[in-house]
Design an enzyme around this catalytic site. Structure first.
Site: not given
Length: 214
Positions: A89, A150, A175
């Site tokens: 990430d 995300k 996400k």
């Protein structure tokens, strides 16, 4: 979706500045028990890969503010992969984005994605962005061949919202992360189109979940 399928969507997370190896082990144990993934600091990835080989390990780079040099982010991603991470990430540089330097953002994301043979999720810090900026961030992530976008790190103002998730799903799998503290919160994000949930309260989310369809 049954509870096991729901749990597999959860990245049980521990990323605070005071995180110890004991904290990480507790998250790994919970992830293993409940069938979740674990999102942990990069300094613990090698130990975690040895300690919990069956848990999908997510780690971060450029965390939490996204303002490291592009080469630093690329190195962080490569090191996490070499240490045993399964997913990365990376925090987008919001300052560059908001100042209109989209070329720099695009180049940085493309370099990080190309550096590792792993799914890369781009953290766009949606709470800090206007909708047009959010759409630009998602477009750049998609162009860089990222696997996900995300919502947030959880270290800036605000967290995941249904409205942001709905926008982001137009571009890539999402996400949802930041402020998701209950199974009801998680279900709302999944119903909005999220594919993955990031939360430090993963156990509570799983234990509170009742079968649903998404």
């Amino acid at each position: 979706m049954n509870r096991a399928e729901f749990a597999a969507r959860i990245d049980h997370t521990v990323l605070g500045p005071e995180t110890t190896w004991d904290d990480v082990k507790a998250v790994l144990d919970a992830a293993d028990t409940h069938g979740m993934n674990a999102c942990i600091p990069p300094c613990y990835v090698a130990e975690a890969a040895e300690y919990a080989p069956d848990v999908t390990l997510v780690s971060v780079c450029g965390f939490p503010h996204g303002q490291a040099a592009p080469e630093t982010k690329e190195f962080e991603a490569e090191r996490a992969w070499q240490d045993g991470a399964d997913e990365i990430d990376v925090v987008l540089n919001v300052g560059r984005l908001r100042s209109g330097d989209t070329e720099a953002v695009a180049e940085e994301l493309a370099c990080v994605v190309a550096a590792v043979p792993l799914p890369v999720k781009v953290i766009v810090e949606a709470p800090l962005l206007e909708e047009a900026e959010l759409r630009t961030a998602c477009e750049l992530a998609a162009e860089a061949d990222a696997a996900f976008v995300k919502t947030a790190t959880g270290f800036s103002d605000g967290g995941a919202t249904v409205a942001d998730v709905r926008v982001m799903t137009e571009y890539l799998p999402v996400k949802a992360s930041g402020g998701i503290g209950s199974s009801e919160d998680a279900v709302a994000m999944l119903e909005a189109g999220a594919e993955r949930i990031g939360a430090s309260s993963g156990v509570e989310l799983v234990e509170g979940y009742e079968n649903g369809a998404f």
